[in-house]
Design a protein around this motif. Structure first.
Motif, PDB file in Angstrom:
ATOM      1  N   GLN A   1     111.166  13.215  46.588  1.00 43.45           N
ATOM      2  CA  GLN A   1     112.330  12.863  47.400  1.00 43.45           C
ATOM      3  C   GLN A   1     111.884  12.103  48.646  1.00 43.45           C
ATOM      4  O   GLN A   1     111.275  12.670  49.546  1.00 43.45           O
ATOM      5  N   PHE A   2     112.196  10.836  48.711  1.00 50.16           N
ATOM      6  CA  PHE A   2     111.836   9.996  49.851  1.00 50.16           C
ATOM      7  C   PHE A   2     112.830  10.231  50.987  1.00 50.16           C
ATOM      8  O   PHE A   2     114.042  10.154  50.790  1.00 50.16           O
ATOM      9  N   VAL A   3     112.306  10.515  52.203  1.00 50.88           N
ATOM     10  CA  VAL A   3     113.177  10.793  53.349  1.00 50.88           C
ATOM     11  C   VAL A   3     112.944   9.818  54.497  1.00 50.88           C
ATOM     12  O   VAL A   3     113.551   9.953  55.563  1.00 50.88           O
ATOM     13  N   GLY A   4     112.081   8.851  54.322  1.00 46.50           N
ATOM     14  CA  GLY A   4     111.843   7.858  55.369  1.00 46.50           C
ATOM     15  C   GLY A   4     111.189   8.471  56.592  1.00 46.50           C
ATOM     16  O   GLY A   4     110.183   9.190  56.495  1.00 46.50           O
ATOM     17  N   PHE A   5     111.783   8.215  57.756  1.00 45.05           N
ATOM     18  CA  PHE A   5     111.211   8.675  59.029  1.00 45.05           C
ATOM     19  C   PHE A   5     111.821   9.995  59.503  1.00 45.05           C
ATOM     20  O   PHE A   5     111.676  10.352  60.677  1.00 45.05           O
ATOM     21  N   ASP A   6     112.486  10.723  58.614  1.00 43.91           N
ATOM     22  CA  ASP A   6     113.100  11.991  59.017  1.00 43.91           C
ATOM     23  C   ASP A   6     112.054  13.007  59.465  1.00 43.91           C
ATOM     24  O   ASP A   6     112.280  13.768  60.416  1.00 43.91           O
ATOM     25  N   ASN A   7     110.911  13.051  58.782  1.00 38.09           N
ATOM     26  CA  ASN A   7     109.857  13.986  59.182  1.00 38.09           C
ATOM     27  C   ASN A   7     109.338  13.671  60.581  1.00 38.09           C
ATOM     28  O   ASN A   7     109.064  14.582  61.377  1.00 38.09           O
ATOM     29  N   TYR A   8     109.202  12.414  60.891  1.00 32.54           N
ATOM     30  CA  TYR A   8     108.736  12.029  62.233  1.00 32.54           C
ATOM     31  C   TYR A   8     109.764  12.420  63.288  1.00 32.54           C
ATOM     32  O   TYR A   8     109.410  12.873  64.381  1.00 32.54           O
ATOM     33  N   LYS A   9     111.044  12.248  62.945  1.00 34.57           N
ATOM     34  CA  LYS A   9     112.103  12.638  63.877  1.00 34.57           C
ATOM     35  C   LYS A   9     112.074  14.143  64.116  1.00 34.57           C
ATOM     36  O   LYS A   9     112.202  14.608  65.258  1.00 34.57           O
ATOM     37  N   ASP A  10     111.887  14.928  63.042  1.00 35.88           N
ATOM     38  CA  ASP A  10     111.853  16.386  63.180  1.00 35.88           C
ATOM     39  C   ASP A  10     110.665  16.833  64.031  1.00 35.88           C
ATOM     40  O   ASP A  10     110.781  17.753  64.849  1.00 35.88           O
ATOM     41  N   VAL A  11     109.528  16.198  63.830  1.00 38.27           N
ATOM     42  CA  VAL A  11     108.328  16.586  64.587  1.00 38.27           C
ATOM     43  C   VAL A  11     108.495  16.263  66.065  1.00 38.27           C
ATOM     44  O   VAL A  11     108.187  17.089  66.943  1.00 38.27           O
ATOM     45  N   LEU A  12     108.977  15.068  66.360  1.00 33.65           N
ATOM     46  CA  LEU A  12     109.090  14.643  67.757  1.00 33.65           C
ATOM     47  C   LEU A  12     110.185  15.392  68.501  1.00 33.65           C
ATOM     48  O   LEU A  12     110.160  15.436  69.746  1.00 33.65           O
ATOM     49  N   THR A  13     111.141  15.967  67.782  1.00 32.33           N
ATOM     50  CA  THR A  13     112.188  16.763  68.433  1.00 32.33           C
ATOM     51  C   THR A  13     111.900  18.254  68.385  1.00 32.33           C
ATOM     52  O   THR A  13     112.706  19.049  68.882  1.00 32.33           O
TER      53      THR A  13
END
Length: 321
Positions: free
Chosen positions: A72-84
């Motif tokens: 499942q490709f989620v793009g930059f969602d993981n980066y958003k979750d980490v930075l928040t």
């Protein structure tokens, strides 16, 4: 055929030796030896460094919970979750405090030890080995020694025993962030472990300083001590100091073992790597978010390293200083 005359008798001239050309077999042998020695290292570098880095970058764009082969490709969602993520941002604050303590303290202690060892006229090799020896100790073993023997929270710990001689009550060094006594434990164990290595770097740089500079300074009236250290020794150590600070910053970002072993049950005072460890290998096993955090941390290390090198002039020639 050319001839030469010796006592009137014509004799053939000696033949010229053919021009030497490198033998193909020797060149092939040198190439084989090169790959024989570097091949295993390059294979290990590719398998254990480059492939994991590429795999982490790839995982960071997928929903990867409990699996390293996501779909499942989620793009930059993981980066958003980490930075928040609050814990991850707090870990960056922890790193800033840790770096503010450990970088200048290690630099000063390493340079001081190098100056002392460099001035010795006998047993220099002995003291150099003594100060360098802690570098060979495991971070895990040193952390347990600091936790169980030196800074134990009960009266049997060495630190509390010494304080007890002066009538000071026992201190729970690692039990609470208020007051933050745990910083003393973490900083001292890291100082003990890595000061010897950087002392060797400074010692090598000190021994490469030309003695003529000190002799010329003495002729000009400079007093030995602070004046010669400030105007001769310290400027000559600029390149080494820059490299040492770069290595210390990178090592501070990668701090894990001492925090994990000294503050294993704490929810405060954790550096970025410990938070990424919990994120990727904790209860949720979110490898995608953990990989994204690792990429963010890597980019942050690169940016800080480049900025620090730019500020201190790392890599510039003498003519541009």
């Amino acid at each position: 055929m050319s001839t030469t005359t010796t006592r009137g008798v014509a004799q053939p001239a000696p033949a010229k030796a053919p021009q030497g050309r490198p033998r193909r077999g020797l060149r092939a042998s040198s190439t084989f030896n090169f790959w024989l020695f570097t091949g295993p290292f390059l294979i290990g570098l590719i398998i254990f460094v480059f492939v994991p880095i590429g795999w982490s970058v790839w995982l960071s764009f997928f929903e990867a919970r409990f699996t390293v082969t996501p779909s499942q490709f989620v793009g930059f969602d993981n980066y958003k979750d980490v930075l928040t993520d609050t814990d991850f941002r707090n870990s960056l604050v922890t790193f800033t405090v840790f770096a503010a303590f450990i970088v200048p303290a290690t630099w000063a202690l390493s340079l001081g030890l190098a100056l002392l060892v460099n001035r010795l006229r006998f047993m220099r090799a002995f003291f150099r080995s003594v100060f360098f020896l802690p570098t060979a100790v495991s971070y895990v073993a040193a952390s347990l020694i600091w936790k169980m023997s030196l800074f134990n929270g009960v009266r049997f710990g060495l630190a509390n025993t010494v304080l007890g001689w002066f009538g000071v009550d026992n201190i729970a060094w690692l039990a609470s962030p208020d007051p933050p006594w745990y910083w003393l434990v973490i900083v001292t164990v890291r100082l003990w472990l890595q000061s010897g290595f950087f002392m060797i770097l400074f010692l090598a740089a000190l021994q490469n300083i030309p003695r003529e500079l000190y002799e010329a300074a003495a002729i000009d009236g400079a007093k030995p001590g602070w004046q010669t250290f400030r105007h001769i020794t310290l400027p000559q150590l600029r390149a080494t100091s820059t490299a040492v600070i770069l290595l210390l910053l990178i090592a501070a970002y990668q701090a894990f073992d001492e925090f994990f072993n000294l503050l294993s049950k704490a929810t405060w005072g954790q550096p970025p790597l410990v938070e990424l460890y919990k994120m990727a290998l904790g209860e949720n096993q979110n490898y995608g978010a953990g990989s994204a955090g690792a990429v963010v941390l890597t980019l942050l290390i690169c940016v800080v390293t480049l900025l620090q090198g730019k500020i201190m002039g790392f890599g510039r020639g003498e003519e541009s200083k």
